[in-house]
Design a protein around this motif. Structure first.
Motif, PDB file in Angstrom:
ATOM      1  N   ALA A  55       0.795  -1.200  -0.375  1.00  0.00           N
ATOM      2  CA  ALA A  55      -0.265   0.184  -0.417  1.00  0.00           C
ATOM      3  C   ALA A  55       1.033   1.260   0.149  1.00  0.00           C
ATOM      4  O   ALA A  55       1.577   0.896   0.774  1.00  0.00           O
ATOM      5  N   ASN A  56       0.329   2.461  -0.957  1.00  0.00           N
ATOM      6  CA  ASN A  56       1.298   3.274  -1.220  1.00  0.00           C
ATOM      7  C   ASN A  56       2.567   3.207  -1.175  1.00  0.00           C
ATOM      8  O   ASN A  56       2.870   3.554   0.223  1.00  0.00           O
ATOM      9  N   PRO A  57       3.364   2.532  -1.884  1.00  0.00           N
ATOM     10  CA  PRO A  57       4.686   2.660  -2.609  1.00  0.00           C
ATOM     11  C   PRO A  57       5.076   4.018  -1.586  1.00  0.00           C
ATOM     12  O   PRO A  57       5.305   4.479  -2.738  1.00  0.00           O
ATOM     13  N   ASN A  58       7.081   3.678  -1.597  1.00  0.00           N
ATOM     14  CA  ASN A  58       7.201   5.260  -1.910  1.00  0.00           C
ATOM     15  C   ASN A  58       8.622   4.980  -2.616  1.00  0.00           C
ATOM     16  O   ASN A  58       9.822   5.522  -1.113  1.00  0.00           O
ATOM     17  N   THR A  59       9.366   3.939  -2.880  1.00  0.00           N
ATOM     18  CA  THR A  59      10.740   4.060  -3.416  1.00  0.00           C
ATOM     19  C   THR A  59      11.262   5.286  -4.266  1.00  0.00           C
ATOM     20  O   THR A  59      10.743   6.224  -4.812  1.00  0.00           O
TER      21      THR A  59
ATOM     22  N   HIS B 173       9.196   5.685  -7.316  1.00  0.00           N
ATOM     23  CA  HIS B 173       7.983   5.375  -5.980  1.00  0.00           C
ATOM     24  C   HIS B 173       7.417   4.181  -7.172  1.00  0.00           C
ATOM     25  O   HIS B 173       6.326   4.412  -6.541  1.00  0.00           O
ATOM     26  N   ASN B 174       7.421   3.606  -6.712  1.00  0.00           N
ATOM     27  CA  ASN B 174       6.337   2.215  -7.062  1.00  0.00           C
ATOM     28  C   ASN B 174       7.128   1.041  -6.984  1.00  0.00           C
ATOM     29  O   ASN B 174       8.922   1.258  -6.496  1.00  0.00           O
TER      30      ASN B 174
ATOM     31  N   THR C 206      10.236  -1.397  -2.164  1.00  0.00           N
ATOM     32  CA  THR C 206       9.314  -0.670  -1.828  1.00  0.00           C
ATOM     33  C   THR C 206       9.265   0.730  -1.114  1.00  0.00           C
ATOM     34  O   THR C 206       7.686   1.134  -1.039  1.00  0.00           O
TER      35      THR C 206
ATOM     36  N   SER D 108       9.158   0.823   2.079  1.00  0.00           N
ATOM     37  CA  SER D 108       8.545   0.541   3.141  1.00  0.00           C
ATOM     38  C   SER D 108       9.398  -0.836   3.831  1.00  0.00           C
ATOM     39  O   SER D 108      10.527  -0.865   3.112  1.00  0.00           O
TER      40      SER D 108
END
Length: 322
Positions: free
Chosen positions: A89-93, A97-98, A118, A120
């Motif tokens: 949920a809401n990845p912030n690589t 950003h995916n 990820t 996360s």
């Protein structure tokens, strides 16, 4: 198969890409011949092959970065999807950003290890059993990093992950557990004004860990000391603009075939650091991401991140000499 409607935009900053640059001079006969594309993939479905490991039967294990998948591709182009890494949920690589799956390494028994980024707590190294079943995370890596290339040293029982954003090579026991910042250096870091991709490809070869730096266009060698610690990072070749991952042409010897992503080329890098082009877009390359060699066969996946006409694919060629 997940749809990624923004994939074309993401590709502009996608993983493992360097700046578009003029090609190295090609002054000698290529060491490869008979290039042919054996499989085409679906760019809009996230089937952007990022890394490769070879099976004993000559088939290839490919990571499809944006589809979060690992797929097996035969020498004749048959495709079998092995696993999909779990959605986040809401990845912030960083940069992309995916949630994306990147480097892959294969143990002799058939176990696969992959880097999953990820942004996360799921960022880290995941194990895929040869008997099937769900992939399992065996080590966490920093959520603000981008674990890209992955190499396995079975003799030492260690995995090495190249973190492109943090400019670090992480070392993790093959059994899983705590990660250690094994090597950090300016030579591994991205250029402040560059793409953001520093250390990228990575291999264990002849008592050392070798790596590429995309932003700096370099091929690097890091000795492994007797106690397993890292020696001083040495630069073995420069001028490799947009270098991604690479492979050695023989088990012993330091001749390398390297993927230059932005210019859609594969170059041979000789032990003295000189290099020349051996494969180009005319042969079917479309932003190649990695290289694998077994015997006299060269495997080159292309992710087609920058290409005007999207054609992610797998190309095979014959290795004439190494």
């Amino acid at each position: 198969m997940p749809r990624l409607p923004h994939l074309a935009g993401i590709a502009a900053t996608a993983v493992a890409l360097g700046l578009l640059a003029s090609a190295p001079a090609s002054g000698d006969a290529p060491i490869v011949s008979q290039p042919r594309v054996v499989a085409h993939f679906a760019f809009d479905a996230g089937e952007t092959p990022e890394n490769i490991a070879l099976e004993p039967d000559g088939s290839a294990e490919l990571t499809f970065a944006f589809a979060r998948q690992v797929a097996n591709v035969t020498r004749h182009g048959g495709i079998r999807r092995r696993v999909t890494l779990p959605a986040v949920a809401n990845p912030n690589t960083p940069i992309v950003h995916n949630a994306i799956v990147l480097g892959v390494a294969r143990a002799h028994g058939g176990t696969l290890y992959v880097n999953y980024a990820t942004g996360s707590s799921e960022t880290g190294i995941w194990r895929i059993s040869p008997d099937g079943g769900a992939p399992r995370q065996i080590a966490q890596l920093p959520a603000d990093g981008l674990p890209n290339g992955l190499a396995l040293d079975e003799q030492r029982g260690a995995l090495y992950a190249a973190d492109s954003v943090l400019g670090t090579v992480w070392r993790v026991p093959v059994t899983g557990g705590r990660s250690t910042a094994w090597a950090r250096s300016t030579a591994l870091a991205p250029v402040p004004s560059g793409t953001g991709f520093g250390v990228n490809g990575i291999k264990v070869h002849d008592g050392a860990v070798w790596a590429s730096n995309t932003d700096r266009g370099t091929l690097l060698r890091i000795p492994v000391h007797r106690d397993g610690s890292a020696g001083t990072v040495g630069i073995r070749a420069t001028g490799l603009d947009g270098i991604d991952d690479f492979a050695f042409t023989t088990r012993h010897g330091n001749t390398v075939l390297a993927a230059l992503n932005g210019t859609s080329q594969v170059v041979v890098v000789r032990p003295d650091g000189s290099h020349s082009v051996v494969l180009t877009a005319q042969d079917g390359l479309s932003n190649p991401t990695s290289v694998a060699v077994r015997g006299r066969t060269v495997h080159v996946p292309s992710a087609s991140y920058f290409a005007a006409v999207k054609d992610p694919n797998l190309l095979l060629a014959h290795l004439n000499h190494g």
